[in-house]
Design a protein around this motif. Structure first.
Motif, PDB file in Angstrom:
ATOM      1  N   MET A   1      10.702  35.806  36.182  1.00  0.00           N
ATOM      2  CA  MET A   1       9.789  35.431  35.114  1.00  0.00           C
ATOM      3  C   MET A   1      10.234  34.090  34.528  1.00  0.00           C
ATOM      4  O   MET A   1      11.404  33.910  34.210  1.00  0.00           O
ATOM      5  CB  MET A   1       9.787  36.511  34.027  1.00  0.00           C
ATOM      6  N   PRO A   2       9.299  33.138  34.372  1.00  0.00           N
ATOM      7  CA  PRO A   2       9.676  31.836  33.814  1.00  0.00           C
ATOM      8  C   PRO A   2      10.083  31.947  32.349  1.00  0.00           C
ATOM      9  O   PRO A   2       9.598  32.800  31.613  1.00  0.00           O
ATOM     10  CB  PRO A   2       8.406  30.997  33.956  1.00  0.00           C
ATOM     11  N   GLN A   3      10.977  31.064  31.965  1.00  0.00           N
ATOM     12  CA  GLN A   3      11.437  31.016  30.574  1.00  0.00           C
ATOM     13  C   GLN A   3      10.355  30.393  29.702  1.00  0.00           C
ATOM     14  O   GLN A   3       9.741  29.393  30.064  1.00  0.00           O
ATOM     15  CB  GLN A   3      12.705  30.160  30.501  1.00  0.00           C
ATOM     16  N   LEU A   4      10.118  31.003  28.535  1.00  0.00           N
ATOM     17  CA  LEU A   4       9.141  30.457  27.590  1.00  0.00           C
ATOM     18  C   LEU A   4       9.764  29.298  26.828  1.00  0.00           C
ATOM     19  O   LEU A   4      10.971  29.293  26.568  1.00  0.00           O
ATOM     20  CB  LEU A   4       8.689  31.539  26.611  1.00  0.00           C
ATOM     21  N   PRO A   5       8.969  28.292  26.453  1.00  0.00           N
ATOM     22  CA  PRO A   5       9.507  27.169  25.682  1.00  0.00           C
ATOM     23  C   PRO A   5      10.002  27.612  24.310  1.00  0.00           C
ATOM     24  O   PRO A   5       9.522  28.606  23.758  1.00  0.00           O
ATOM     25  CB  PRO A   5       8.328  26.213  25.534  1.00  0.00           C
ATOM     26  N   VAL A   6      10.945  26.866  23.779  1.00  0.00           N
ATOM     27  CA  VAL A   6      11.420  27.125  22.418  1.00  0.00           C
ATOM     28  C   VAL A   6      10.379  26.557  21.460  1.00  0.00           C
ATOM     29  O   VAL A   6       9.994  25.399  21.563  1.00  0.00           O
ATOM     30  CB  VAL A   6      12.796  26.466  22.182  1.00  0.00           C
ATOM     31  N   ARG A   7       9.915  27.395  20.556  1.00  0.00           N
ATOM     32  CA  ARG A   7       8.877  26.999  19.603  1.00  0.00           C
ATOM     33  C   ARG A   7       9.324  27.385  18.198  1.00  0.00           C
ATOM     34  O   ARG A   7      10.171  28.259  18.028  1.00  0.00           O
ATOM     35  CB  ARG A   7       7.578  27.741  19.901  1.00  0.00           C
ATOM     36  N   PRO A   8       8.715  26.797  17.164  1.00  0.00           N
ATOM     37  CA  PRO A   8       8.962  27.284  15.801  1.00  0.00           C
ATOM     38  C   PRO A   8       8.530  28.741  15.690  1.00  0.00           C
ATOM     39  O   PRO A   8       7.752  29.239  16.514  1.00  0.00           O
ATOM     40  CB  PRO A   8       8.072  26.386  14.932  1.00  0.00           C
ATOM     41  N   ASP A   9       8.996  29.433  14.674  1.00  0.00           N
ATOM     42  CA  ASP A   9       8.650  30.840  14.482  1.00  0.00           C
ATOM     43  C   ASP A   9       7.152  31.068  14.360  1.00  0.00           C
ATOM     44  O   ASP A   9       6.641  32.115  14.725  1.00  0.00           O
ATOM     45  CB  ASP A   9       9.330  31.404  13.227  1.00  0.00           C
ATOM     46  N   THR A  10       6.461  30.099  13.814  1.00  0.00           N
ATOM     47  CA  THR A  10       5.019  30.229  13.593  1.00  0.00           C
ATOM     48  C   THR A  10       4.372  28.847  13.646  1.00  0.00           C
ATOM     49  O   THR A  10       5.014  27.858  13.302  1.00  0.00           O
ATOM     50  CB  THR A  10       4.729  30.892  12.223  1.00  0.00           C
ATOM     51  N   PRO A  11       3.115  28.765  14.050  1.00  0.00           N
ATOM     52  CA  PRO A  11       2.420  27.482  14.023  1.00  0.00           C
ATOM     53  C   PRO A  11       1.957  27.076  12.625  1.00  0.00           C
ATOM     54  O   PRO A  11       1.424  25.990  12.439  1.00  0.00           O
ATOM     55  CB  PRO A  11       1.204  27.698  14.923  1.00  0.00           C
ATOM     56  N   CYS A  12       2.158  27.933  11.646  1.00  0.00           N
ATOM     57  CA  CYS A  12       1.681  27.668  10.291  1.00  0.00           C
ATOM     58  C   CYS A  12       2.214  26.343   9.763  1.00  0.00           C
ATOM     59  O   CYS A  12       3.399  26.041   9.898  1.00  0.00           O
ATOM     60  CB  CYS A  12       2.102  28.802   9.357  1.00  0.00           C
ATOM     61  N   VAL A  13       1.329  25.555   9.149  1.00  0.00           N
ATOM     62  CA  VAL A  13       1.726  24.292   8.526  1.00  0.00           C
ATOM     63  C   VAL A  13       1.433  24.310   7.031  1.00  0.00           C
ATOM     64  O   VAL A  13       1.361  23.267   6.390  1.00  0.00           O
ATOM     65  CB  VAL A  13       1.042  23.075   9.203  1.00  0.00           C
ATOM     66  N   ALA A  14       1.249  25.517   6.489  1.00  0.00           N
ATOM     67  CA  ALA A  14       1.007  25.724   5.055  1.00  0.00           C
ATOM     68  C   ALA A  14      -0.258  25.020   4.570  1.00  0.00           C
ATOM     69  O   ALA A  14      -0.342  24.571   3.445  1.00  0.00           O
ATOM     70  CB  ALA A  14       2.224  25.317   4.233  1.00  0.00           C
ATOM     71  N   VAL A  15      -1.239  24.916   5.445  1.00  0.00           N
ATOM     72  CA  VAL A  15      -2.551  24.380   5.100  1.00  0.00           C
ATOM     73  C   VAL A  15      -3.547  25.436   5.549  1.00  0.00           C
ATOM     74  O   VAL A  15      -4.269  25.276   6.520  1.00  0.00           O
ATOM     75  CB  VAL A  15      -2.830  23.038   5.808  1.00  0.00           C
ATOM     76  N   CYS A  16      -3.529  26.556   4.868  1.00  0.00           N
ATOM     77  CA  CYS A  16      -4.342  27.701   5.272  1.00  0.00           C
ATOM     78  C   CYS A  16      -5.768  27.534   4.779  1.00  0.00           C
ATOM     79  O   CYS A  16      -6.009  27.390   3.592  1.00  0.00           O
ATOM     80  CB  CYS A  16      -3.738  28.983   4.711  1.00  0.00           C
ATOM     81  N   SER A  17      -6.695  27.538   5.721  1.00  0.00           N
ATOM     82  CA  SER A  17      -8.097  27.404   5.362  1.00  0.00           C
ATOM     83  C   SER A  17      -8.943  28.155   6.377  1.00  0.00           C
ATOM     84  O   SER A  17      -9.165  27.678   7.479  1.00  0.00           O
ATOM     85  CB  SER A  17      -8.513  25.941   5.335  1.00  0.00           C
TER      86      SER A  17
END
Length: 65
Positions: A1-17
């Motif tokens: 199984m390929p390794q998944l990229p390292v990403r931030p915990d969430t895509p949230c940028v605190a601009v919730c709309s």
């Protein structure tokens, strides 16, 4: 199984709309994806990441779309 990229915990940028749309203007996730993010598997999260980055998200400021 390929390794998944390292990403931030969430895509949230605190601009919730999601007031008038089913998709957040800040991160590009659907309301359901935001609500379920903590219980999604790493593979499911990566699928969301791939879609939202292909669509130009996450966006700081959120309203440039």
């Amino acid at each position: 199984m390929p390794q998944l990229p390292v990403r931030p915990d969430t895509p949230c940028v605190a601009v919730c709309s999601t007031t008038f749309d089913a998709v957040c203007r800040g991160c590009g996730r659907t309301v359901a994806e935001v609500a379920q993010w903590a219980i999604l598997s790493a593979t499911e999260k990566e699928e969301v990441w791939l879609r939202i980055t292909a669509q130009g998200y996450p966006q700081r400021g959120g309203l440039s779309r």
